[in-house]
Write an enzyme that holds these catalytic residues in place. Structure first.
Site, mmCIF file in Angstrom:
data_model
loop_
_atom_site.group_PDB
_atom_site.id
_atom_site.type_symbol
_atom_site.label_atom_id
_atom_site.label_comp_id
_atom_site.label_asym_id
_atom_site.label_seq_id
_atom_site.Cartn_x
_atom_site.Cartn_y
_atom_site.Cartn_z
ATOM 1 N N SER A 121 47.711 40.502 30.865
ATOM 2 C CA SER A 121 47.689 41.565 31.860
ATOM 3 C C SER A 121 48.389 42.813 31.340
ATOM 4 O O SER A 121 48.433 43.811 32.043
ATOM 5 C CB SER A 121 48.355 41.082 33.142
ATOM 6 N N HIS A 142 40.362 40.777 31.361
ATOM 7 C CA HIS A 142 41.493 40.616 32.285
ATOM 8 C C HIS A 142 41.014 40.397 33.720
ATOM 9 O O HIS A 142 40.548 41.326 34.381
ATOM 10 C CB HIS A 142 42.417 41.847 32.187
ATOM 11 N N GLU A 154 38.906 43.727 34.169
ATOM 12 C CA GLU A 154 39.105 44.818 33.210
ATOM 13 C C GLU A 154 38.666 44.340 31.832
ATOM 14 O O GLU A 154 39.041 43.231 31.412
ATOM 15 C CB GLU A 154 40.588 45.205 33.136
ATOM 16 N N ASN A 192 47.366 47.197 36.389
ATOM 17 C CA ASN A 192 48.808 46.917 36.415
ATOM 18 C C ASN A 192 49.662 48.148 36.120
ATOM 19 O O ASN A 192 50.809 48.227 36.547
ATOM 20 C CB ASN A 192 49.146 45.791 35.448
HETATM 21 N N1 CAA Z 1 42.357 30.871 45.186
HETATM 22 C C1 CAA Z 1 41.054 30.800 45.485
HETATM 23 N N2 CAA Z 1 40.538 31.295 46.625
HETATM 24 C C2 CAA Z 1 41.384 31.847 47.502
HETATM 25 C C3 CAA Z 1 42.761 31.944 47.252
HETATM 26 C C4 CAA Z 1 43.239 31.414 46.039
HETATM 27 N N3 CAA Z 1 44.542 31.482 45.694
HETATM 28 N N4 CAA Z 1 43.346 32.554 48.299
HETATM 29 C C5 CAA Z 1 42.376 32.826 49.175
HETATM 30 N N5 CAA Z 1 41.190 32.411 48.694
HETATM 31 C C6 CAA Z 1 39.884 32.555 49.325
HETATM 32 C C7 CAA Z 1 39.762 31.770 50.582
HETATM 33 O O1 CAA Z 1 39.300 30.455 50.335
HETATM 34 C C8 CAA Z 1 38.740 32.559 51.369
HETATM 35 O O2 CAA Z 1 37.459 32.251 50.839
HETATM 36 P P1 CAA Z 1 36.143 32.262 51.733
HETATM 37 O O3 CAA Z 1 36.045 33.641 52.300
HETATM 38 O O4 CAA Z 1 35.065 31.933 50.772
HETATM 39 O O5 CAA Z 1 36.367 31.196 52.770
HETATM 40 C C9 CAA Z 1 39.032 34.011 50.970
HETATM 41 O O6 CAA Z 1 39.762 33.920 49.732
HETATM 42 C C10 CAA Z 1 39.876 34.737 51.979
HETATM 43 O O7 CAA Z 1 41.033 33.959 52.194
HETATM 44 P P2 CAA Z 1 41.911 33.973 53.521
HETATM 45 O O8 CAA Z 1 41.052 34.355 54.682
HETATM 46 O O9 CAA Z 1 42.685 32.726 53.583
HETATM 47 O O10 CAA Z 1 42.993 35.027 53.191
HETATM 48 P P3 CAA Z 1 43.038 36.566 53.289
HETATM 49 O O11 CAA Z 1 41.939 37.177 54.055
HETATM 50 O O12 CAA Z 1 44.423 36.797 53.711
HETATM 51 O O13 CAA Z 1 42.841 37.032 51.771
HETATM 52 C C11 CAA Z 1 43.553 37.466 49.581
HETATM 53 C C12 CAA Z 1 43.590 36.477 50.749
HETATM 54 C C13 CAA Z 1 42.113 37.619 49.103
HETATM 55 C C14 CAA Z 1 44.408 36.861 48.488
HETATM 56 C C15 CAA Z 1 44.081 38.856 50.077
HETATM 57 O O14 CAA Z 1 45.332 38.702 50.693
HETATM 58 C C16 CAA Z 1 44.200 39.865 48.968
HETATM 59 O O15 CAA Z 1 43.231 40.484 48.543
HETATM 60 N N6 CAA Z 1 45.449 40.077 48.454
HETATM 61 C C17 CAA Z 1 45.711 41.004 47.358
HETATM 62 C C18 CAA Z 1 45.391 40.336 46.057
HETATM 63 C C19 CAA Z 1 45.620 41.255 44.899
HETATM 64 O O16 CAA Z 1 46.019 42.391 45.004
HETATM 65 N N7 CAA Z 1 45.358 40.713 43.706
HETATM 66 C C20 CAA Z 1 45.567 41.428 42.489
HETATM 67 C C21 CAA Z 1 46.887 41.043 41.943
HETATM 68 S S1 CAA Z 1 47.218 41.906 40.465
HETATM 69 C C22 CAA Z 1 46.483 41.023 39.306
HETATM 70 O O17 CAA Z 1 45.920 39.982 39.485
HETATM 71 C C23 CAA Z 1 46.621 41.611 37.975
HETATM 72 C C24 CAA Z 1 47.694 41.005 37.157
HETATM 73 O O18 CAA Z 1 47.488 40.900 35.956
HETATM 74 C C25 CAA Z 1 49.016 40.657 37.700
#
Ligand code: CAA
Length: 293
Positions: A121, A142, A154, A192
């Site tokens: 990342s 990524h 990415e 990031n």
């Molecule tokens: N793994 C797999 N699937 C997941 C999951 C996980 N950890 N968490 C949630 N899901 C799935 C659920 O099963 C659900 O799927 P369906 O629609 O097919 O049933 C869907 O995601 C929505 O889940 P929820 O309704 O339970 O939860 P939510 O609406 O609160 O969404 C979220 C959860 C998608 C994680 C949302 O909170 C979100 O988008 N958060 C921000 C995530 C983000 O910013 N990620 C980037 C991080 S930075 C990065 O990754 C870069 C790096 O290098 C650090």
């Protein structure tokens, strides 16, 4: 050339590795998943099973599709099991030494034509590539967390990455149903570079007593329409990963604006790394997360 990628090797069965194996298998690719720990490998497969089962329950996937996808995943017993993959994706801990050790152990086993990718990342693709036997066939792919849900990947070329590798990687990502954003190879790339200073600033906001964990997260969830508050997101990413990305930005760009917040350092020193250790800015050991400050 676009179809040259049929079989994928994924090294690392943690939250990124098992997510990558999940989406590759659902897209019809054969997948070999490896890890230094057999327990982590089994846990990674169990997580994929659980995540796919949730999608079956919500009607997004059929039981048959799930079984077909799971049938495409095999667990590596040794690095030799990576010998026939067309694309090897390293998804281990965000630590350059560990990544280099993996590449030096696995690259000699791979086919000459195999593409080598890292899910780093933040670490320089050019520098990681230079330490392998194939910098031209090396690229950053990524994925975002959670991999099955997030639509972006990415793509990062190192200085030596050739066009064939880049195009084959782009086609591969498109076959996963994801959208690519192409980033130049500079510290932490694009997502990031922008996201982590925001999270670090949220931790400074907490550190300086401007707001509590709950009020900072509520402010950004409802005030900026973010799906998670920044501290909740930090716990989700892992505070060790957040710290290492801030260190890469701080050292790589030599600008004090990227200074990691001392409170983030303290949490990492305590081993409170977020959800994966069940304690970070929130305590996850009870029924509901409870703020730790
Ligand atoms: N793994 C797999 N699937 C997941 C999951 C996980 N950890 N968490 C949630 N899901 C799935 C659920 O099963 C659900 O799927 P369906 O629609 O097919 O049933 C869907 O995601 C929505 O889940 P929820 O309704 O339970 O939860 P939510 O609406 O609160 O969404 C979220 C959860 C998608 C994680 C949302 O909170 C979100 O988008 N958060 C921000 C995530 C983000 O910013 N990620 C980037 C991080 S930075 C990065 O990754 C870069 C790096 O290098 C650090």
């Amino acid at each position: 050339m676009a179809d040259r990628i049929q079989k994928i090797g994924v090294m690392g069965a943690g939250q990124m590795g098992n997510g990558i194996a999940h989406v590759c298998s659902l897209a019809g690719f054969a997948v070999v998943m490896g890890d230094i720990s057999q327990d982590k490998l089994n846990a990674g497969l169990a997580t994929i099973n659980g995540n796919m089962s949730r999608r079956v329950s919500s009607g997004k996937l059929t039981e048959a599709e799930k079984e077909t996808a799971l049938g495409k995943i095999t667990l590596a017993k040794s690095n030799d099991d990576m010998s026939d993959v067309d694309l090897f994706i390293e998804a281990a801990t965000e630590n350059e030494d560990i990544k280099n050790k993996i590449f030096s152990a696995v690259c000699p086993v791979l086919k000459d034509a195999a593409i080598v990718a890292t899910n780093t990342s933040s670490i320089s693709i050019t520098r990681l590539a230079a330490a392998t036997n194939r910098p031209e066939q090396f690229i950053g792919i990524h994925f975002m967390n959670p991999v099955p849900v997030m639509k972006l990947v990415e793509l990062v070329r190192g200085i030596a990455t050739d066009d064939t590798t880049f195009e084959a990687s782009r086609t591969f990502v498109e076959k996963l149903g994801k959208t690519t954003a192409v980033s130049e190879d500079f510290p932490a790339f694009m997502v990031n570079r922008i996201l982590l200073p925001m999270i670090n600033e949220a931790i400074y906001t907490l550190y300086e007593g401007v707001g509590s964990v709950e009020s900072i997260d509520t402010a950004m969830r409802l005030g900026a329409n973010h799906p998670m508050g920044p501290l909740q997101l930090a716990d989700f990413i892992g505070l060790d990963t957040c710290l290492s990305i801030m260190q890469v930005l701080y050292e790589g760009l030599a600008d004090t604006k990227y200074r990691p917040c001392p409170l983030l350092v303290k949490y990492v020193e305590a081993g409170w790394l977020g959800r994966k250790t069940r304690r970070g800015f929130y305590d996850y050991r009870g029924e509901h997360p409870v703020p730790t400050r």
